[in-house]
Design a protein around this motif. Structure first.
Motif, PDB file in Angstrom:
ATOM      1  N   LEU A 111       0.821  -1.210   0.000  1.00  0.00           N
ATOM      2  CA  LEU A 111       0.000   0.000   0.000  1.00  0.00           C
ATOM      3  C   LEU A 111       0.854   1.260   0.000  1.00  0.00           C
ATOM      4  CD1 LEU A 111      -2.878  -0.895   2.514  1.00  0.00           C
ATOM      5  CD2 LEU A 111      -2.808  -1.205   0.044  1.00  0.00           C
ATOM      6  N   SER A 112       2.019   1.197   0.632  1.00  0.00           N
ATOM      7  CA  SER A 112       2.870   2.382   0.722  1.00  0.00           C
ATOM      8  C   SER A 112       3.290   2.893  -0.649  1.00  0.00           C
ATOM      9  CB  SER A 112       4.108   2.070   1.573  1.00  0.00           C
ATOM     10  OG  SER A 112       4.803   0.947   1.051  1.00  0.00           O
ATOM     11  N   TYR A 113       3.450   2.001  -1.623  1.00  0.00           N
ATOM     12  CA  TYR A 113       3.914   2.419  -2.949  1.00  0.00           C
ATOM     13  C   TYR A 113       2.834   3.168  -3.732  1.00  0.00           C
ATOM     14  CZ  TYR A 113       8.516   0.321  -2.864  1.00  0.00           C
ATOM     15  OH  TYR A 113       9.836   0.045  -2.570  1.00  0.00           O
ATOM     16  N   ILE A 114       1.577   3.061  -3.303  1.00  0.00           N
ATOM     17  CA  ILE A 114       0.523   3.844  -3.948  1.00  0.00           C
ATOM     18  C   ILE A 114       0.778   5.340  -3.745  1.00  0.00           C
ATOM     19  CG2 ILE A 114      -1.959   4.333  -3.957  1.00  0.00           C
ATOM     20  CD1 ILE A 114      -2.422   1.452  -3.014  1.00  0.00           C
ATOM     21  N   LEU A 115       1.431   5.659  -2.620  1.00  0.00           N
ATOM     22  CA  LEU A 115       1.683   7.065  -2.280  1.00  0.00           C
ATOM     23  C   LEU A 115       2.961   7.616  -2.897  1.00  0.00           C
ATOM     24  CD1 LEU A 115       0.731   7.123   1.519  1.00  0.00           C
ATOM     25  CD2 LEU A 115      -0.661   7.804  -0.428  1.00  0.00           C
ATOM     26  N   LYS A 116       3.635   6.820  -3.700  1.00  0.00           N
ATOM     27  CA  LYS A 116       4.906   7.273  -4.278  1.00  0.00           C
ATOM     28  C   LYS A 116       4.792   8.587  -5.046  1.00  0.00           C
ATOM     29  CE  LYS A 116       7.088   4.918  -7.561  1.00  0.00           C
ATOM     30  NZ  LYS A 116       7.914   3.907  -8.273  1.00  0.00           N
ATOM     31  N   PRO A 117       3.703   8.830  -5.803  1.00  0.00           N
ATOM     32  CA  PRO A 117       3.600  10.120  -6.489  1.00  0.00           C
ATOM     33  C   PRO A 117       3.562  11.321  -5.551  1.00  0.00           C
ATOM     34  CG  PRO A 117       2.092   8.535  -7.461  1.00  0.00           C
ATOM     35  CD  PRO A 117       2.624   7.913  -6.209  1.00  0.00           C
ATOM     36  N   LEU A 145      -6.145   7.578   5.292  1.00  0.00           N
ATOM     37  CA  LEU A 145      -5.083   7.125   4.399  1.00  0.00           C
ATOM     38  C   LEU A 145      -5.647   6.782   3.021  1.00  0.00           C
ATOM     39  CD1 LEU A 145      -2.179   6.154   3.816  1.00  0.00           C
ATOM     40  CD2 LEU A 145      -2.837   3.932   4.794  1.00  0.00           C
ATOM     41  N   MET A 146      -6.831   6.169   2.979  1.00  0.00           N
ATOM     42  CA  MET A 146      -7.449   5.829   1.694  1.00  0.00           C
ATOM     43  C   MET A 146      -7.728   7.080   0.866  1.00  0.00           C
ATOM     44  SD  MET A 146     -10.066   2.727   2.735  1.00  0.00           S
ATOM     45  CE  MET A 146     -10.868   2.712   1.132  1.00  0.00           C
ATOM     46  N   VAL A 147      -8.151   8.153   1.519  1.00  0.00           N
ATOM     47  CA  VAL A 147      -8.399   9.411   0.813  1.00  0.00           C
ATOM     48  C   VAL A 147      -7.098   9.926   0.196  1.00  0.00           C
ATOM     49  CG1 VAL A 147      -9.126  11.815   1.063  1.00  0.00           C
ATOM     50  CG2 VAL A 147     -10.369  10.005   2.275  1.00  0.00           C
ATOM     51  N   VAL A 148      -6.017   9.865   0.969  1.00  0.00           N
ATOM     52  CA  VAL A 148      -4.716  10.322   0.467  1.00  0.00           C
ATOM     53  C   VAL A 148      -4.245   9.429  -0.682  1.00  0.00           C
ATOM     54  CG1 VAL A 148      -2.309  10.765   1.084  1.00  0.00           C
ATOM     55  CG2 VAL A 148      -4.119  11.265   2.726  1.00  0.00           C
ATOM     56  N   MET A 149      -4.493   8.125  -0.579  1.00  0.00           N
ATOM     57  CA  MET A 149      -4.100   7.209  -1.657  1.00  0.00           C
ATOM     58  C   MET A 149      -4.848   7.512  -2.950  1.00  0.00           C
ATOM     59  SD  MET A 149      -3.394   3.436   0.075  1.00  0.00           S
ATOM     60  CE  MET A 149      -5.099   3.140   0.497  1.00  0.00           C
ATOM     61  N   ILE A 150      -6.114   7.893  -2.844  1.00  0.00           N
ATOM     62  CA  ILE A 150      -6.888   8.257  -4.030  1.00  0.00           C
ATOM     63  C   ILE A 150      -6.275   9.480  -4.705  1.00  0.00           C
ATOM     64  CG2 ILE A 150      -9.086   9.237  -4.795  1.00  0.00           C
ATOM     65  CD1 ILE A 150     -10.488   7.379  -2.829  1.00  0.00           C
ATOM     66  N   ILE A 151      -5.861  10.460  -3.902  1.00  0.00           N
ATOM     67  CA  ILE A 151      -5.228  11.665  -4.456  1.00  0.00           C
ATOM     68  C   ILE A 151      -3.943  11.295  -5.201  1.00  0.00           C
ATOM     69  CG2 ILE A 151      -4.102  13.851  -3.859  1.00  0.00           C
ATOM     70  CD1 ILE A 151      -6.066  14.005  -1.463  1.00  0.00           C
ATOM     71  N   ALA A 152      -3.138  10.420  -4.601  1.00  0.00           N
ATOM     72  CA  ALA A 152      -1.896   9.983  -5.247  1.00  0.00           C
ATOM     73  C   ALA A 152      -2.193   9.215  -6.532  1.00  0.00           C
ATOM     74  CB  ALA A 152      -1.085   9.116  -4.287  1.00  0.00           C
ATOM     75  N   PHE A 153      -3.212   8.365  -6.484  1.00  0.00           N
ATOM     76  CA  PHE A 153      -3.595   7.572  -7.658  1.00  0.00           C
ATOM     77  C   PHE A 153      -4.030   8.470  -8.813  1.00  0.00           C
ATOM     78  CE2 PHE A 153      -7.349   5.757  -9.863  1.00  0.00           C
ATOM     79  CZ  PHE A 153      -6.742   4.691 -10.510  1.00  0.00           C
ATOM     80  N   LEU A 154      -4.839   9.479  -8.516  1.00  0.00           N
ATOM     81  CA  LEU A 154      -5.314  10.387  -9.561  1.00  0.00           C
ATOM     82  C   LEU A 154      -4.156  11.160 -10.186  1.00  0.00           C
ATOM     83  CD1 LEU A 154      -8.589  11.738  -7.903  1.00  0.00           C
ATOM     84  CD2 LEU A 154      -8.399  10.130  -9.812  1.00  0.00           C
TER      85      LEU A 154
END
Length: 505
Positions: free
Chosen positions: A169-175, A487-496
């Motif tokens: 999951l941590s790598y989703i936040l890489k951006p 954290l899920m909200v932040v991951m969505i931002i990174a994904f977008l």
């Protein structure tokens, strides 16, 4: 694609084990003290942040459908030339077995009867209460929980299969935080949180499943319904799911999930034909319409004026809807990771429609057949006692229903087998995912690591039953779900931010 080393991450593993050990020891020493502490914390979150659960989970549903029907819908969760690893039916079976499992049997009769006999909006045990009960159950087991799972699964599958990052999951936040942040304390904390939430969420469900099987054995064969029997059940099932876990996803989980889908459909069809068939079919159709007609209102209903609380006699929204959303979020890390693992090669549109609509419809059919049959019996003859038995002991609800229909003994036995296999598949997939998270995102974690996590998870469940602290640990999971939701909200931002870089977008 990045190759995972399959090396155990000692930092995540040791920290997760220490967290689990601390909760176990504290609960064993003072179960009532721990329960009181975390009940207080949970009420604090409900009273002050309950609205954020409703807002965020509704946003997750909206996000999934926007992704499906936007220009991003054709993007594959994998390389452009990849095809799905599993057939559509095998995929449905595995995601359904991992995502709902024990809860479907545990609450299949109990929740509709709860809302029928103690409704938030209508008078108890009336036709209006029956309609409201089914609508509420569809809401609690429909699009919203599956959206929690789908968000994690979509983001992780995209990061891993399409971008070639490790399955963490941590790598989703890489951006957002860069590779240094992912490999540093922020990334390790995220992955440790996912492991701990998964272990406690699954351990609680294992405890519930063991108690229900124990109740069934008592009713069918007179075996004492005791903590000792529940622990023996946990031990037996632990052996089974460890055997299943070491055979791999393509064998163990796939085979058991397919078997259980056949058994579950068999139980539903049997109950459909020997139960009030016309009433069940009418309930399904009417309740689906009622659900979709009121889904927006239900998604944001907070009982601000306190009218429902006064009618029901307790904080109904906090005890049911917010409770459920927090509970689904505790399962989101592992169910999401598992669904990601089995969804390689599917487009985002295919993934969202399959992971949200199909399970929602299947849950609706399940509750219409079991819950609808129980409500029909109560409306026709309240003396059957399903409601009274449910309020005394929730584990007995489904067995009391079967006591009042032909071939009840066979269906009680079948339901216990289904619970046991759901028991195995849920624990099996959780063991696999925790092994994956604690070995650098490897899609093939070592068998020894999976066995270790399986034993630890079962130990937590067994010791909680001994200590009487199951509800305390449930509350821990609910409290932990809040930071994971953020954290899920932040991951969505990174994904977008990441997906906007796709060629041609």
């Amino acid at each position: 694609m990045t190759t995972q080393s399959n090396t155990i991450d000692k930092g995540i593993t040791i920290t997760s084990v220490l967290c689990c050990a601390a909760f176990i020891v504290a609960t064993m020493i003072s179960p009532e003290g721990v329960k009181g502490l975390f009940d207080t914390l949970f009420k604090f979150f409900i009273n002050n942040f309950g609205w954020t659960y409703l807002l965020c989970v509704a946003a997750f549903v909206l996000f999934c459908f926007v992704m499906a029907f936007s220009r991003y819908g054709n993007i594959k969760l994998g390389k452009d030339d990849e095809t799905p690893e599993f057939t559509l039916m095998a995929w449905f079976s595995m995601l359904f077995a991992a995502g709902m499992g024990i809860g479907l049997v545990f609450w299949g009769v109990a929740e509709p009867i709860y809302h029928f006999a103690g409704p938030p909006f209508a008078e108890p045990k009336t036709p209006q209460a029956a309609a409201d009960a089914m609508r509420t159950v569809f809401f609690h087991w429909g699009l919203h929980p599956w959206a929690c799972y789908a968000v994690v699964a979509m983001l992780l599958a995209y990061s891993h299969f399409r971008k070639g990052n490790p399955a963490l999951l941590s790598y989703i936040l890489k951006p957002l935080i860069g590779i240094d942040g992912v490999k540093g304390i922020i990334g390790k904390s995220i992955d440790t949180l996912a492991v701990v939430v998964t272990l406690f969420g699954v351990a609680t469900s294992l405890g519930l499943g063991a108690m229900q099987v124990s109740t069934g054995l008592n009713k069918l064969y007179g075996i004492p319904n005791s903590t000792t029997v529940s622990i023996i059940i946990i031990v037996v099932v632990t052996v089974l799911y460890i055997i299943s876990a070491v055979t791999g996803v393509s064998k163990g989980i796939k085979i058991l999930s397919n078997i259980n889908m056949v058994l579950a459909f068999g139980l539903m069809l049997l109950m459909l034909f020997i139960g009030p068939t016309i009433y069940i079919l009418q309930t399904l159709l009417e309740s689906l319409g009622n659900y979709f007609q009121n889904i927006v209102w239900l998604s944001f209903f907070m009982d601000t004026t306190g009218g429902v609380e006064k009618h029901a006699g307790y904080d109904w929204v906090g005890a049911w809807t917010v409770f459920y959303w927090a509970w689904w979020l505790t399962w989101a890390p592992f169910v999401g990771a598992f669904i990601a693992r089995i969804s390689r090669g599917r487009t985002i549109r295919e993934f969202v429609l399959g992971a949200l609509l199909a399970p929602t419809l299947l849950c609706a059919i399940w509750f219409s057949i079991l819950g609808g049959s129980a409500i029909s019996l109560e409306l026709a003859n309240g003396a059957v006692g399903i409601a009274d038995a449910t309020f005394k002991d929730v584990t007995t609800a489904i067995f009391v229903l079967f006591d009042n229909v032909p071939m009840g003994g066979l269906m009680s036995l079948l339901s216990m087998i289904i619970v046991s296999i759901f028991f195995v598949t849920s624990a099996d997939s959780a063991t696999y995912v925790v092994g994956m998270m604690s070995s650098g995102g490897s899609l093939d974690p070592k068998n020894g690591l999976k066995i270790f996590w399986g034993l630890l998870c079962s130990t937590i469940a067994a010791m909680l039953l001994v200590a009487g602290g199951l509800k305390a640990i449930q509350t821990v999971s609910f409290v932990v779900s809040f930071p994971f939701m953020i954290l899920m909200v932040v991951m969505i931002i990174a994904f977008l931010r990441n997906i906007r870089e796709e060629p041609g977008i």
